[in-house]
Design an enzyme around this catalytic site. Structure first.
Site, PDB file in Angstrom:
ATOM      1  N   ASP A   2      40.898  46.906  52.019  1.00 38.61           N
ATOM      2  CA  ASP A   2      42.087  46.710  50.676  1.00 38.61           C
ATOM      3  C   ASP A   2      42.950  48.397  51.072  1.00 38.61           C
ATOM      4  O   ASP A   2      41.580  49.189  51.716  1.00 38.61           O
ATOM      5  CB  ASP A   2      41.505  46.494  49.939  1.00 38.61           C
ATOM      6  CG  ASP A   2      42.676  46.197  49.108  1.00 38.61           C
ATOM      7  OD1 ASP A   2      44.370  46.280  49.238  1.00 38.61           O
ATOM      8  OD2 ASP A   2      42.765  46.759  47.851  1.00 38.61           O
ATOM      9  N   HIS A  19      49.420  48.401  58.174  1.00 35.04           N
ATOM     10  CA  HIS A  19      49.385  47.263  58.582  1.00 35.04           C
ATOM     11  C   HIS A  19      48.490  47.193  60.107  1.00 35.04           C
ATOM     12  O   HIS A  19      47.860  46.953  60.425  1.00 35.04           O
ATOM     13  CB  HIS A  19      49.971  46.470  58.167  1.00 35.04           C
ATOM     14  CG  HIS A  19      49.548  45.553  57.052  1.00 35.04           C
ATOM     15  ND1 HIS A  19      48.327  45.341  56.208  1.00 35.04           N
ATOM     16  CD2 HIS A  19      51.223  44.859  55.573  1.00 35.04           C
ATOM     17  CE1 HIS A  19      48.890  44.807  55.106  1.00 35.04           C
ATOM     18  NE2 HIS A  19      50.655  45.049  54.832  1.00 35.04           N
ATOM     19  N   SER A  47      44.971  36.703  51.774  1.00 37.71           N
ATOM     20  CA  SER A  47      44.352  36.125  51.080  1.00 37.71           C
ATOM     21  C   SER A  47      45.315  34.387  50.453  1.00 37.71           C
ATOM     22  O   SER A  47      46.897  34.833  50.789  1.00 37.71           O
ATOM     23  CB  SER A  47      44.458  36.890  49.580  1.00 37.71           C
ATOM     24  OG  SER A  47      45.206  36.917  49.027  1.00 37.71           O
ATOM     25  N   GLU A  49      46.888  34.669  47.929  1.00 38.77           N
ATOM     26  CA  GLU A  49      47.123  34.777  46.710  1.00 38.77           C
ATOM     27  C   GLU A  49      48.204  36.115  48.262  1.00 38.77           C
ATOM     28  O   GLU A  49      49.898  35.727  47.188  1.00 38.77           O
ATOM     29  CB  GLU A  49      46.224  35.963  45.928  1.00 38.77           C
ATOM     30  CG  GLU A  49      46.067  35.076  45.191  1.00 38.77           C
ATOM     31  CD  GLU A  49      44.387  33.645  45.730  1.00 38.77           C
ATOM     32  OE1 GLU A  49      43.461  34.684  46.414  1.00 38.77           O
ATOM     33  OE2 GLU A  49      44.461  33.034  44.467  1.00 38.77           O
ATOM     34  N   ASN A  50      47.550  36.407  49.185  1.00 35.62           N
ATOM     35  CA  ASN A  50      48.968  37.205  49.532  1.00 35.62           C
ATOM     36  C   ASN A  50      50.534  36.916  50.286  1.00 35.62           C
ATOM     37  O   ASN A  50      50.891  36.418  50.138  1.00 35.62           O
ATOM     38  CB  ASN A  50      47.979  37.978  51.144  1.00 35.62           C
ATOM     39  CG  ASN A  50      47.669  38.683  50.240  1.00 35.62           C
ATOM     40  OD1 ASN A  50      45.773  39.093  51.180  1.00 35.62           O
ATOM     41  ND2 ASN A  50      47.063  39.915  49.608  1.00 35.62           N
ATOM     42  N   ARG A  53      52.424  35.734  47.062  1.00 31.98           N
ATOM     43  CA  ARG A  53      52.475  36.333  46.432  1.00 31.98           C
ATOM     44  C   ARG A  53      53.543  37.601  47.047  1.00 31.98           C
ATOM     45  O   ARG A  53      54.438  38.781  46.457  1.00 31.98           O
ATOM     46  CB  ARG A  53      51.819  36.947  45.539  1.00 31.98           C
ATOM     47  CG  ARG A  53      51.789  35.807  44.502  1.00 31.98           C
ATOM     48  CD  ARG A  53      50.707  36.184  43.450  1.00 31.98           C
ATOM     49  NE  ARG A  53      50.416  35.083  42.737  1.00 31.98           N
ATOM     50  CZ  ARG A  53      49.662  34.880  41.781  1.00 31.98           C
ATOM     51  NH1 ARG A  53      48.156  36.032  41.765  1.00 31.98           N
ATOM     52  NH2 ARG A  53      48.669  34.105  41.471  1.00 31.98           N
ATOM     53  N   SER A 172      38.526  39.216  44.272  1.00 30.88           N
ATOM     54  CA  SER A 172      39.827  38.561  44.528  1.00 30.88           C
ATOM     55  C   SER A 172      39.755  37.647  45.904  1.00 30.88           C
ATOM     56  O   SER A 172      40.440  37.295  46.598  1.00 30.88           O
ATOM     57  CB  SER A 172      40.576  39.576  45.784  1.00 30.88           C
ATOM     58  OG  SER A 172      40.451  41.331  45.228  1.00 30.88           O
TER      59      SER A 172
END
Ligand code: IPE
Ligand code: MG
Length: 216
Positions: A2, A19, A47, A49-50, A53, A172
């Site tokens: 992260d 990145h 993830s 969620e990544n 979202r 997470s």
């Protein structure tokens, strides 16, 4: 891993630059971990969620990095008798990226001394629900062993140590089932700044802990 975005922001650079730096750091850490005799290193690259979202532009940038650098780096890993494994739902990724990742897995040497595991479109809840559905389809009750064999991590040992960089103190949706007895370590360093030396500090911290696994 992260902190890539914040690392870039501090430098007034786009998140994609963070990145790219993070990817280079990840490759460096994998080599370092292997040199130390670590057998498995799992990197949380994306993830569930990544994927659902984050802006499409950022995701496209991440997939672009994979397209550009995955094959060359994986070939290097093979040369040093290392394997690649992917955990996560590849069906929602661009087809060519999913194919690259699957190819990386399939062409890995047998009996490798080090395995780099990419968690991509990975989420523990998704993994557990898929496993439960597979068990229901199989029509048999499950126990810990058979359940583990239905997870993306089938055949892999549970993590001993989970390191999160970037200052947040949460998992997470990362390996929450497998992490039942994992030691947790949180580092403030943003991932591109997380050096081999800081990785060693995490290992030293881990080595000084008393793992009782419920015993006294
Ligand atoms: C983590 O860095 C890497 C990926 C999820 C790909 P972030 O992108 O979460 O960086 P921050 O947290 O915004 O700094
Ligand atoms: Mg983040």
């Amino acid at each position: 891993m992260d902190g890539n975005g914040r690392w870039a922001k501090k430098r007034l650079m786009p998140r994609s630059y963070g990145h790219k730096s993070g990817m280079n750091r990840m490759i460096g850490l994998a080599e370092h971990a292997k040199a130390l005799g670590i057998k498995y290193l799992t990197v949380y690259a994306l993830s569930t969620e990544n994927l659902s979202r984050r802006p499409q532009e950022e995701l496209d940038g991440l997939f672009g990095l994979f397209r550009k650098y995955f094959t060359a780096n994986v070939k290097k890993l093979y040369k040093s008798n290392s394997a690649v494994r992917v955990i996560g739902d590849l069906s929602a990724l661009p087809a060519d990226v999913a194919e690259l990742l699957r190819g990386g897995e399939q062409n890995s040497p047998d009996g490798a001394e080090f395995t780099l595991i990419f968690a991509i479109n990975y989420g523990s809840r998704n993994e557990i629900i898929n496993a439960v559905n597979a068990a229901l389809d199989g029509g048999k009750r499950i126990d810990e062993e058979s359940f583990s064999s239905l997870l993306y991590t089938a055949g892999l040992p549970d993590p001993d140590l989970i390191i999160r960089t970037g200052g947040e103190k949460r998992l997470s949706n990362f390996l929450t089932y497998q992490a039942a007895y994992a030691e947790l370590y949180f580092a403030d360093a943003l991932f591109p700044d997380f050096s081999d030396g800081q990785f060693d500090m995490a290992l030293n911290d881990y080595a000084a802990r008393d793992r009782r696994f419920g015993k006294i």
